[in-house]
Design an enzyme around this catalytic site. Structure first.
Site, PDB file in Angstrom:
ATOM      1  N   ASP A 119     -17.651 -27.634  49.635  1.00 36.25           N
ATOM      2  CA  ASP A 119     -16.408 -27.075  49.006  1.00 36.25           C
ATOM      3  C   ASP A 119     -17.042 -26.446  47.793  1.00 36.25           C
ATOM      4  OD1 ASP A 119     -14.015 -26.091  47.983  1.00 36.25           O
ATOM      5  OD2 ASP A 119     -13.066 -27.993  48.944  1.00 36.25           O
ATOM      6  N   ASP A 159     -11.453 -19.406  51.937  1.00 40.03           N
ATOM      7  CA  ASP A 159     -10.262 -19.953  51.249  1.00 40.03           C
ATOM      8  C   ASP A 159      -9.646 -18.965  50.176  1.00 40.03           C
ATOM      9  OD1 ASP A 159      -8.490 -21.875  50.684  1.00 40.03           O
ATOM     10  OD2 ASP A 159      -9.663 -23.252  49.339  1.00 40.03           O
ATOM     11  N   GLU A 168      -4.714 -15.558  50.055  1.00 43.02           N
ATOM     12  CA  GLU A 168      -3.672 -15.084  50.377  1.00 43.02           C
ATOM     13  C   GLU A 168      -3.395 -13.549  49.669  1.00 43.02           C
ATOM     14  OE1 GLU A 168      -3.870 -18.958  51.165  1.00 43.02           O
ATOM     15  OE2 GLU A 168      -4.255 -18.065  49.317  1.00 43.02           O
ATOM     16  N   ASP A 227      -3.739 -27.408  52.591  1.00 44.28           N
ATOM     17  CA  ASP A 227      -3.978 -28.669  51.689  1.00 44.28           C
ATOM     18  C   ASP A 227      -3.073 -29.882  51.670  1.00 44.28           C
ATOM     19  OD1 ASP A 227      -6.362 -27.336  50.663  1.00 44.28           O
ATOM     20  OD2 ASP A 227      -5.203 -26.656  48.834  1.00 44.28           O
TER      21      ASP A 227
END
Length: 928
Positions: free
Chosen positions: A398, A512, A515, A610
């Site tokens: 991550d 990630d 949006e 998530d």
């Protein structure tokens, strides 16, 4: 009440069909009929009219506050058929507000829990709408002109609309409504263009003239699939609305949302506007998928896709009915007639594109967490997995691997050895995947951070209305946002990835925050006034603003304004990322994206975001993965054991069992929580997790073949039960179980403290995957033993599953002998297939570099037929044949005519081992 005149286009007409104002003698193509509102509702209205008036009088007259009598047509509308005339949120709808729009106002008791219920303000049957002024035949269908003579109540009403109808195939209809005079934004998605009209469509289409409406029927059953006369069509510049009745309550799709797989039609609204928020019921989530599948009575199915990327909501009501509301673009509908639900999804993907074939390693087990803290700790986790011989194909990192959370950097202290870790993974035939965000740090000294400096120089970021880069805030602090609608940005993205890959040779990418996510609303300067950021109508988005936790809708992009492109952001980034991976590695790309839009399966998979380490989150993952199966994104899964919060050993064990059957299987965890990879649990839990992963790896040949069929023709991989048993109404609401393909039933434990599980077993013979023992179900709920170490798996009669002795990586597993599991039907037949290639090269099917085998059983003879062969098949052998459901003990078994040793158990399982047959050669095996 206006009368309705319908114009049929069910039979192609040689001459143009022109609507007359008063047709004295309608032609067969232009006949007048009673309006569909009355056809569909007349008897119902008559039955309830007396009771409606009585209730109304008691409620209003006896209260003493009746201001004036309602128009009688308002009383004719049953509650369930009241289509909302005042959908604005956070407005107390009064009678004055409602009647200012020309609508009916009747108060109803509010529902419990603060949810929206029956609308108080609703359309009367004679509310002004568009009139179909003309209708003419074209080579592919019809074209019409729609005219509105009375303004609706949103600004910039468009008075004249163009209707285009194309009968594209016998099972696909295309209906498009747009401004007749001026071009409007349309989604830049490649769709198929047909050159001739369908010859034998399984649907018929009629039109209502005044008010305009569409009536679509299924020819064989006469079922009305669409009837848009139930509410007026509204087409303003920033408010487009069209409603339809539905033929049943069994509706699925319309993502991305958290909830049951089967939607409730009890006055629920689903909003489509990509948003970064932990999955929560009723919220608009990461992706937008304006597609629904509906099961009709009798087992037929159809689907509807609205090709529109603007902010949108879909209102469902118990009529049953549905209303589309969007605030831009055009109304561009594709309707898929199936008639089987599997065929509906195939037809949908014929329009949006079939999913990419993933590399084989993508189907192995993936491990990740935010908070490893260092490359050394990352490597220690991998080493522990190896020490316990637990399967793992890919290790992920991550954002903590980055320097200051900036893309294309490595923390020089904590992750300095990352290149060595990746080298070690590759030596052990494992892969490495890292995260990337689209927000590019904008605060570094000039010349110190090439990604921003070069992106700025080339003009590749989203801009404000003043033409300067829009600055928001994400993990690295202030950031600019890459404009992936610009082809030049794809080249810049590639160059960044090439530079990083030369240092850290990653194998896949995790995109990630796309949006795109923003820790502030809009930008550091907010958003400018205007109707892009503050439109006349805002759908029911979380935060009540289009810019809530994202960028301004007015932001400028190469292809259009962000107002139009927001829901496409993740798709465009995925397309750029997959293309870059192909150019860098020369192999099939592996991309997992959070934000998605129709056609994304061509470029990436998806994880469900998530989630939390809670039992309900584990359950909700099943409706999630089934929904994305409908959306053409078969490579999907949830964070196994939960992302946020602390898991428990029992929850994580059960979730690993379920997650081993996600098409995309990754255990992922947040920072500052205890580790949840399999190595940290007790020996019993660790063994249970290892065993279920070995089961997954044994099934990789079967799973890989399912993905080939998805890539080739749009089959689903994870599949709802009703896809295989559409006539069985008991399957329509099931979302605690699922199938792999048509034949492997997965029944997980989803509640704590259980040593058994109750699941539905459809009619027929099913075999225990592990033992081959059979159960003959009449279509019933069955209680199954489920101790903590056991996941219930059943094989459907008539299936043949190719399996393989598992190893700890997919690449090692590939070299082992195959075991073919035959599940005989009640008539002693079975069928299966196997797709085999090198597991990673591009376009192997298209280039013929693959093997494809078909397996058949009939009359006690198993045959393997090689329909296509490649060199990879010569390196693999078929070692074992296990046949479930052999009713009588055989006296002998013949392999290609030669007698062969065998074993036979009391549970009717015949096993023939040590076959040593090359996969590239056909053979037959007979038992007598």
């Amino acid at each position: 009440m206006k009368s309705y005149q319908k114009l049929t286009t069910a039979v192609p007409q040689p001459a143009a069909c022109q609507v007359e104002e008063e047709a004295a003698a309608p032609t067969p193509a232009c006949r007048g009929k009673l309006g569909p509102w009355w056809v569909g509702s007349g008897l119902l209205v008559a039955a309830i009219l007396l009771s409606t008036i009585t209730v109304w009088v008691l409620r209003h007259v006896s209260g003493g506050w009746l201001r004036h009598l309602l128009p009688p047509e308002c009383l004719l509308v049953p509650e369930s058929h009241r289509y909302d005339c005042y959908p604005e949120r956070h407005v107390v709808v009064t009678q004055e507000l409602c009647e200012s729009r020309g609508c009916c106002f009747i108060e109803s008791p509010p529902p419990a829990g603060g949810k929206r219920g029956v609308p108080w303000c609703f359309y009367p049957p004679d509310f002004p709408s568009y009139t179909l002024e003309s209708l003419n035949q074209t080579a592919l269908g019809v074209v019409g002109l729609l005219v509105r003579r009375e303004k609706a109540y949103y600004p910039r009403d468009i008075e004249m609309l163009r209707l285009d109808v194309e009968f594209e195939t016998d099972t696909r209809l295309h209906i498009k409504i747009t401004d007749a005079a001026n071009p409007r934004y349309e989604v830049p998605l490649e769709v198929p263009r047909v050159t001739k009209r369908a010859e034998n469509p399984i649907y018929s289409l009629d039109f209502s003239r005044d008010p305009f409406g569409v009536l679509l029927r299924r020819r064989v059953t006469g079922t009305v699939l669409l009837n848009t006369t139930v509410a007026p069509l509204i087409f303003a510049d920033q408010f487009l609305q069209i409603a339809t009745s539905l033929p049943s309550r069994f509706l699925y799709g319309l993502g991305e949302h958290r909830g049951t797989f089967l939607h409730s039609l009890d006055w629920s609204t689903l909003t489509l506007w990509a948003r970064d928020v932990s999955p929560t019921e009723s919220f608009n989530l990461y992706g937008a998928h304006p597609f629904y599948l509906l099961m009709e009575e009798g087992g037929d199915a159809h689907g509807v896709f609205l090709l529109n990327s603007n902010a949108m909501e879909v209102a469902l009501q118990p009529a049953p009915g549905l209303t589309w509301r969007t605030i831009g673009g055009v109304l561009d509908f594709y309707i898929f007639l199936g008639p089987d639900p599997n065929m509906v999804i195939q037809q949908y993907q014929q329009v949006i594109g079939f999913p990419a074939m993933p590399p084989l390693w993508a189907l192995g087990f993936h491990l990740c967490r935010w908070g490893y803290g260092s490359s050394n700790e990352t490597w220690q986790t991998v080493r522990a997995m190896r020490n316990y011989h637990i399967p793992q194909d890919a290790q992920w990192n991550d954002i903590d691997y980055m320097d200051g959370y900036r893309d294309f950097t490595i923390d020089p202290q904590k992750f300095a050895s990352l290149p060595s870790v990746v080298e070690d993974l590759h030596k052990h035939r494992q892969r490495y995947v890292m995260i990337l965000d689209p927000g590019i740090s904008s605060t570094n000294p000039h010349g110190s951070y090439w990604p921003f400096d070069e992106g700025l120089r080339r003009g590749l970021f989203l801009n404000t209305t003043r033409g300067q880069p829009l600055i928001g805030q994400v993990w690295p602090g202030f950031t600019a946002f890459a404009d992936f609608s610009n082809p030049d940005t794809h080249q810049w993205w590639l160059e960044n990835l090439q530079r990083f890959h030369a240092h850290v040779p990653f194998d896949g990418l995790w995109i990630d925050m796309n949006e795109p996510s923003n820790f502030m609303d809009g930008s550091e300067d907010g958003c400018p006034p205007g109707e892009l950021d503050s439109p006349p109508y805002t759908p029911a988005v979380l935060g009540d603003s289009l810019s809530a936790k994202t960028v301004c809708a007015s932001a400028k992009q190469k292809a259009s304004v962000h107002y139009n492109l927001h829901n496409l952001y993740g798709l465009m980034e995925a397309k750029a990322t997959a293309s870059a991976l192909i150019q860098i590695r020369g192999k099939r790309p592996f991309v997992i994206s959070r934000s998605t839009f129709p056609s994304q399966g061509r470029y990436s998979g998806h994880w469900l975001g998530d989630n939390r380490s809670q039992w309900k989150d584990m359950y909700y993952s099943i409706p999630g993965l089934l929904s994305f199966s409908l959306f053409g994104i078969p490579l999907v899964g949830a964070d196994i054991c939960g992302f946020s919060g602390s898991t428990s050993e029992e929850l994580c064990t059960r979730w690993m069992q379920l997650g081993a059957f996600y098409p995309f299987a990754r255990n992922h965890n947040t920072q500052n929580e205890k580790a949840q990879d399999p190595t940290v649990f007790s020996p019993a839990a660790r063994t249970a997790m290892k065993d279920v992963l070995l089961t997954r790896y044994s099934l990789l040949p079967f799973l890989y073949t399912l993905f080939h069929r998805a890539h080739l023709q749009g089959d689903t991989v994870a599949r709802p039960l009703f896809f295989e048993f559409p006539w069985d109404v008991a399957t329509l609401g099931l979302d605690r179980q699922f199938l792999w393909g048509r034949s492997l039933l997965v029944t997980p434990v989803l509640e704590p403290g259980m040593d058994s599980v109750t699941g539905y077993v459809p009619r027929g013979v099913w075999y225990d995957f592990y033992t081959g023992s059979s159960v003959n179900s009449s279509g019933e709920m069955l209680k199954m033993s489920a101790p903590l170490e056991h996941l219930n798996l059943h094989i459907r009669e008539g299936a043949i599953l190719p399996t393989q002795k598992p190893e700890t990586t997919s690449e090692a597993t590939r070299g082992n002998p195959l075991r073919l599991i035959v599940a005989l039907s009640s008539s002693a037949t079975a069928w299966g297939d196997l797709f085999w290639d090198d597991g990673e090269s591009l376009d192997t099917f298209e280039q013929g570099s693959y093997s494809y085998l078909v397996f058949n059983v009939t009359q006690n003879i198993f045959t393997s037929t090689v329909l296509h062969a490649s060199t990879e098949a010569t390196e693999v052998t078929i070692g074992t044949l296990s046949i479930f459901g052999v009713r009588e003990p055989p006296s002998k078994v013949l392999l290609n005519g030669q007698e062969k040793p065998f074993s036979y158990l009391d549970n009717q399982v015949l096993t023939v081992s040590d076959l040593g047959l090359s996969l590239s050669q056909g053979f037959s095996l007979q038992w007598l």
